[in-house]
Design an enzyme around this catalytic site. Structure first.
Site, PDB file in Angstrom:
ATOM      1  N   SER A 115       0.784  -1.050  -0.083  1.00 53.70           N
ATOM      2  CA  SER A 115       0.015   0.045  -0.071  1.00 53.70           C
ATOM      3  C   SER A 115       0.768   1.160   0.080  1.00 53.70           C
ATOM      4  O   SER A 115       1.656   1.338  -0.934  1.00 53.70           O
ATOM      5  CB  SER A 115      -0.922  -0.019   1.170  1.00 53.70           C
ATOM      6  OG  SER A 115      -1.853   0.995   1.304  1.00 53.70           O
ATOM      7  N   ASP A 170     -10.263  -5.029  -3.793  1.00 53.36           N
ATOM      8  CA  ASP A 170      -9.655  -4.240  -3.104  1.00 53.36           C
ATOM      9  C   ASP A 170     -10.666  -2.683  -2.948  1.00 53.36           C
ATOM     10  O   ASP A 170     -10.496  -2.161  -4.066  1.00 53.36           O
ATOM     11  CB  ASP A 170      -8.143  -3.905  -3.607  1.00 53.36           C
ATOM     12  CG  ASP A 170      -7.209  -2.938  -2.442  1.00 53.36           C
ATOM     13  OD1 ASP A 170      -7.996  -2.198  -1.697  1.00 53.36           O
ATOM     14  OD2 ASP A 170      -6.074  -2.969  -2.482  1.00 53.36           O
ATOM     15  N   HIS A 204      -7.943  -5.534   0.356  1.00 56.37           N
ATOM     16  CA  HIS A 204      -6.722  -4.537   0.782  1.00 56.37           C
ATOM     17  C   HIS A 204      -5.876  -5.476   1.777  1.00 56.37           C
ATOM     18  O   HIS A 204      -5.779  -5.026   2.824  1.00 56.37           O
ATOM     19  CB  HIS A 204      -6.980  -3.339   1.062  1.00 56.37           C
ATOM     20  CG  HIS A 204      -5.775  -2.257   0.981  1.00 56.37           C
ATOM     21  ND1 HIS A 204      -5.136  -1.909  -0.163  1.00 56.37           N
ATOM     22  CD2 HIS A 204      -5.058  -1.738   2.176  1.00 56.37           C
ATOM     23  CE1 HIS A 204      -4.531  -1.296   0.109  1.00 56.37           C
ATOM     24  NE2 HIS A 204      -4.205  -0.900   1.120  1.00 56.37           N
TER      25      HIS A 204
END
Length: 226
Positions: A115, A170, A204
């Site tokens: 991320s 995600d 995610h």
């Protein structure tokens, strides 16, 4: 920044001849990724998972949390924290330099992240003067993408192998961001060296198959030298 030179690390089981530096996501620490790498570790590789400093994050109503740089928004046209991103990249370059001082050549170091950490790993690798072995960029995007040229970068990492991974479910960093990032990366470095893997149903986060793919990528570019 990063006055905390704290990191979670897994020393090599024998003499370290390679290293993986992996940057966690927003609000996290290096410990979770240290555990993930413990499951796929190789005895000649040192794994370093630094902790980001604590700072207020605009996206989260200025709450203080671990963050490599400020995040103002998560849409493609959101304003970006350019000074913060550049400052964080310089810090990561000092981590690379530290491993070189420890006797590991920079081209035996993989930089990676998840991320926000993945975004920082891509930006750092594309702007570094140190030739790196590769990048593992998970569930992320390329920050300051308009600061890069239309054609290939001129730096030492223009042939760098990149493994980019993303979940198709995600909700935070949509798959489209990952796809657009992969397309942009293919214009900046040798496109034959950019691999983009998508994981069905993954949100995610990470998943076992992704970690196996990361291990395969690491094994290929950081084999034992003795």
């Amino acid at each position: 920044m990063c006055g905390n030179n704290m990191s979670a690390s897994l020393p090599a089981a024998r003499k370290a001849t390679a290293a993986v530096i992996f940057l966690h996501g927003l609000g996290d620490t290096g410990h979770g990724w240290e555990e993930a790498f413990a499951r796929i570790r190789r005895s000649h590789i040192k794994y370093i998972c630094p902790h980001a400093p604590v700072m207020p994050v605009t996206l989260n109503m200025n709450m203080a949390m671990t963050s490599w740089f400020d995040i103002i928004g998560l849409s493609p046209d959101s304003q970006e924290d350019e000074p913060g991103i550049k400052h964080a990249a310089e810090y990561v370059k000092t981590l690379i330099d530290q491993e070189v001082k420890n006797g590991i050549p920079s081209d035996r170091i993989i930089l990676g992240g998840f991320s926000q950490g993945g975004a920082l790993s891509l930006y750092t690798a594309l702007t570094a003067q140190q030739k790196l072995a590769g990048v593992t960029a998970l569930s992320c995007w390329l920050p300051l993408r308009s600061s890069f040229p239309q054609g290939p970068i001129s730096g030492v990492n223009r042939d760098i192998p990149i493994l980019q991974c993303h979940g198709d479910a995600d909700p935070l960093v949509p798959l489209m961001f990952g796809s657009l990032t992969a397309e942009k990366l293919k214009t900046l470095v040798n496109p034959a060296n950019v691999t983009f893997k998508v994981y069905e149903g993954m949100m995610h986060s990470s998943c076992p198959q992704e970690m196996l793919d990361i291990r395969q990528f690491i094994d290929k570019i950081l084999p034992p030298v003795d």
